[in-house]
Design a protein around this motif. Structure first.
Motif, PDB file in Angstrom:
ATOM      1  N   VAL A 189       0.846  -1.191   0.000  1.00 17.86           N
ATOM      2  CA  VAL A 189       0.000   0.000   0.000  1.00 17.86           C
ATOM      3  C   VAL A 189       0.884   1.244   0.000  1.00 17.86           C
ATOM      4  CG1 VAL A 189      -1.768   1.303   1.249  1.00 17.86           C
ATOM      5  CG2 VAL A 189      -1.823  -1.183   1.271  1.00 17.86           C
ATOM      6  N   LEU A 190       0.555   2.206  -0.857  1.00 16.39           N
ATOM      7  CA  LEU A 190       1.228   3.505  -0.902  1.00 16.39           C
ATOM      8  C   LEU A 190       0.197   4.591  -0.627  1.00 16.39           C
ATOM      9  CD1 LEU A 190       3.335   3.185  -4.165  1.00 16.39           C
ATOM     10  CD2 LEU A 190       4.174   3.106  -1.841  1.00 16.39           C
ATOM     11  N   HIS A 191       0.634   5.654   0.050  1.00 18.83           N
ATOM     12  CA  HIS A 191      -0.242   6.784   0.326  1.00 18.83           C
ATOM     13  C   HIS A 191       0.284   8.004  -0.412  1.00 18.83           C
ATOM     14  CE1 HIS A 191      -2.553   4.724   3.443  1.00 18.83           C
ATOM     15  NE2 HIS A 191      -1.405   4.143   3.757  1.00 18.83           N
ATOM     16  N   VAL A 192      -0.607   8.702  -1.113  1.00 17.27           N
ATOM     17  CA  VAL A 192      -0.250   9.887  -1.879  1.00 17.27           C
ATOM     18  C   VAL A 192      -1.139  11.025  -1.380  1.00 17.27           C
ATOM     19  CG1 VAL A 192      -0.287  10.917  -4.173  1.00 17.27           C
ATOM     20  CG2 VAL A 192       0.434   8.563  -3.897  1.00 17.27           C
ATOM     21  N   ARG A 193      -0.520  12.189  -1.105  1.00 16.85           N
ATOM     22  CA  ARG A 193      -1.271  13.367  -0.652  1.00 16.85           C
ATOM     23  C   ARG A 193      -1.414  14.340  -1.812  1.00 16.85           C
ATOM     24  NH1 ARG A 193       1.943  15.307   4.466  1.00 16.85           N
ATOM     25  NH2 ARG A 193       0.631  17.127   4.161  1.00 16.85           N
ATOM     26  N   ILE A 194      -2.667  14.728  -2.086  1.00 19.89           N
ATOM     27  CA  ILE A 194      -2.970  15.672  -3.152  1.00 19.89           C
ATOM     28  C   ILE A 194      -3.842  16.781  -2.572  1.00 19.89           C
ATOM     29  CG2 ILE A 194      -4.170  15.988  -5.351  1.00 19.89           C
ATOM     30  CD1 ILE A 194      -3.399  13.173  -6.096  1.00 19.89           C
TER      31      ILE A 194
ATOM     32  N   TYR B  20       7.401  -1.775 -16.780  1.00 19.86           N
ATOM     33  CA  TYR B  20       6.069  -1.505 -17.308  1.00 19.86           C
ATOM     34  C   TYR B  20       5.143  -1.274 -16.118  1.00 19.86           C
ATOM     35  CZ  TYR B  20       8.242  -4.002 -21.188  1.00 19.86           C
ATOM     36  OH  TYR B  20       9.113  -4.421 -22.162  1.00 19.86           O
ATOM     37  N   LEU B  21       4.465  -0.125 -16.087  1.00 17.92           N
ATOM     38  CA  LEU B  21       3.519   0.179 -15.020  1.00 17.92           C
ATOM     39  C   LEU B  21       2.135   0.335 -15.623  1.00 17.92           C
ATOM     40  CD1 LEU B  21       5.549   2.814 -12.979  1.00 17.92           C
ATOM     41  CD2 LEU B  21       5.276   0.390 -12.487  1.00 17.92           C
ATOM     42  N   GLU B  22       1.170  -0.346 -15.024  1.00 19.39           N
ATOM     43  CA  GLU B  22      -0.202  -0.306 -15.533  1.00 19.39           C
ATOM     44  C   GLU B  22      -1.145   0.110 -14.408  1.00 19.39           C
ATOM     45  OE1 GLU B  22      -3.517  -3.513 -16.977  1.00 19.39           O
ATOM     46  OE2 GLU B  22      -1.431  -3.963 -17.394  1.00 19.39           O
ATOM     47  N   PRO B  23      -1.568   1.389 -14.390  1.00 19.91           N
ATOM     48  CA  PRO B  23      -2.498   1.830 -13.341  1.00 19.91           C
ATOM     49  C   PRO B  23      -3.942   1.489 -13.700  1.00 19.91           C
ATOM     50  CG  PRO B  23      -1.891   3.674 -14.710  1.00 19.91           C
ATOM     51  CD  PRO B  23      -1.128   2.485 -15.221  1.00 19.91           C
ATOM     52  N   ARG B  24      -4.713   1.172 -12.664  1.00 19.78           N
ATOM     53  CA  ARG B  24      -6.136   0.870 -12.857  1.00 19.78           C
ATOM     54  C   ARG B  24      -6.916   1.586 -11.751  1.00 19.78           C
ATOM     55  NH1 ARG B  24      -6.196  -4.462 -11.930  1.00 19.78           N
ATOM     56  NH2 ARG B  24      -7.420  -4.337 -10.047  1.00 19.78           N
ATOM     57  N   GLU B  25      -7.824   2.460 -12.119  1.00 20.51           N
ATOM     58  CA  GLU B  25      -8.593   3.218 -11.133  1.00 20.51           C
ATOM     59  C   GLU B  25      -9.695   2.333 -10.560  1.00 20.51           C
ATOM     60  OE1 GLU B  25     -11.251   7.279 -10.759  1.00 20.51           O
ATOM     61  OE2 GLU B  25     -10.215   6.844 -12.621  1.00 20.51           O
ATOM     62  N   ILE B  26      -9.682   2.158  -9.240  1.00 19.41           N
ATOM     63  CA  ILE B  26     -10.726   1.395  -8.561  1.00 19.41           C
ATOM     64  C   ILE B  26     -11.836   2.350  -8.131  1.00 19.41           C
ATOM     65  CG2 ILE B  26     -11.221  -0.148  -6.627  1.00 19.41           C
ATOM     66  CD1 ILE B  26      -9.232  -1.298  -8.695  1.00 19.41           C
ATOM     67  N   THR B  27     -11.447   3.417  -7.440  1.00 17.04           N
ATOM     68  CA  THR B  27     -12.340   4.505  -7.053  1.00 17.04           C
ATOM     69  C   THR B  27     -11.565   5.798  -7.316  1.00 17.04           C
ATOM     70  OG1 THR B  27     -11.584   4.696  -4.760  1.00 17.04           O
ATOM     71  CG2 THR B  27     -13.310   3.066  -5.203  1.00 17.04           C
ATOM     72  N   PRO B  28     -12.210   6.960  -7.183  1.00 18.01           N
ATOM     73  CA  PRO B  28     -11.434   8.204  -7.358  1.00 18.01           C
ATOM     74  C   PRO B  28     -10.323   8.375  -6.319  1.00 18.01           C
ATOM     75  CG  PRO B  28     -13.776   8.647  -7.554  1.00 18.01           C
ATOM     76  CD  PRO B  28     -13.649   7.230  -7.113  1.00 18.01           C
ATOM     77  N   TYR B  29     -10.357   7.593  -5.256  1.00 21.20           N
ATOM     78  CA  TYR B  29      -9.362   7.710  -4.188  1.00 21.20           C
ATOM     79  C   TYR B  29      -8.455   6.486  -4.073  1.00 21.20           C
ATOM     80  CZ  TYR B  29     -12.429  11.520  -2.924  1.00 21.20           C
ATOM     81  OH  TYR B  29     -13.169  12.663  -2.959  1.00 21.20           O
ATOM     82  N   MET B  30      -8.568   5.546  -5.001  1.00 24.66           N
ATOM     83  CA  MET B  30      -7.763   4.332  -4.916  1.00 24.66           C
ATOM     84  C   MET B  30      -7.422   3.807  -6.313  1.00 24.66           C
ATOM     85  SD  MET B  30      -8.563   0.693  -3.012  1.00 24.66           S
ATOM     86  CE  MET B  30      -9.610   1.511  -1.857  1.00 24.66           C
ATOM     87  N   TYR B  31      -6.151   3.481  -6.489  1.00 24.97           N
ATOM     88  CA  TYR B  31      -5.662   2.903  -7.743  1.00 24.97           C
ATOM     89  C   TYR B  31      -4.931   1.601  -7.427  1.00 24.97           C
ATOM     90  CZ  TYR B  31      -6.431   7.072 -10.612  1.00 24.97           C
ATOM     91  OH  TYR B  31      -6.989   8.108 -11.311  1.00 24.97           O
ATOM     92  N   MET B  32      -5.005   0.651  -8.324  1.00 17.67           N
ATOM     93  CA  MET B  32      -4.169  -0.547  -8.270  1.00 17.67           C
ATOM     94  C   MET B  32      -3.169  -0.416  -9.415  1.00 17.67           C
ATOM     95  SD  MET B  32      -5.017  -2.418  -5.739  1.00 17.67           S
ATOM     96  CE  MET B  32      -4.219  -3.964  -6.045  1.00 17.67           C
TER      97      MET B  32
END
Length: 179
Positions: free
Chosen positions: A37-42, A85-97
């Motif tokens: 798990v990573l936490h990002v502050r925006i 290779y990095l592949e982001p997938r949006e789960i919710t507006p506040y969480m990505y896998m």
């Protein structure tokens, strides 16, 4: 051909890697490490991203997520010819896998590794937006013109020094620029 016996599993092989056969070596070898798990502050107001102790303006949220994963992805120092290779997938507006795949060469052998991490986005206020919403200013600069209002060109020049002014108040023949 001379065969060497692996002391760990007993198989015969042509060469040893750290005193064991290739299969035994790569069983315990970790090419990449990535936290679960990573936490990002925006900043919820201006979209700035908190990175290495300071707020930075970066592109969209997906770019911020990828940058966070790139910064925390550990690749073993023996790896050469590394391709990530990095592949982001949006789960919710506040969480990505984010799925990370790495191809590399370790001790003249091709190696492939995969890892996945969850990136949680925390919406907060950056220092500048927090101060602005609280009415805090470092300085108030009054811009005056003798017997007239400052021209639009003069105002644009002065506001250009500060890309984001925190308040503009105009009174009789005086313009306040709040920084």
């Amino acid at each position: 051909m001379n065969f060497i016996t692996c002391p760990k599993c007993g198989r015969e092989c042509y060469k040893l890697f750290d005193s064991v056969c290739k299969d035994c070596f790569f069983e315990t070898f970790k090419l990449i490490e990535l936290p679960h798990v990573l936490h990002v502050r925006i900043c919820s107001a201006c979209g700035a991203h908190f990175h290495r102790g300071r707020w930075e303006d970066v592109g969209n949220i997906e770019d911020v997520v990828l940058k966070a994963v790139e910064d925390t992805l550990f690749i073993h120092n023996e790896a050469g010819d590394v391709e990530v290779y990095l592949e982001p997938r949006e789960i919710t507006p506040y969480m990505y896998m984010v799925r990370a795949e790495v191809d590399a060469v370790v001790r003249e052998e091709p190696v492939h590794a995969e890892a996945e991490t969850e990136v949680r986005i925390q919406r907060t206020a950056c220092d500048m937006c927090s101060r602005e919403s609280g009415g805090y200013f470092e300085a108030i600069i009054q811009i005056r013109a003798a017997g007239r209002f400052p021209t639009e060109e003069e105002k644009k020049t002065l506001y250009g020094y500060r890309q984001r002014s925190h308040g503009k108040h105009e009174k009789k023949r005086v313009t306040d620029l709040r920084l």
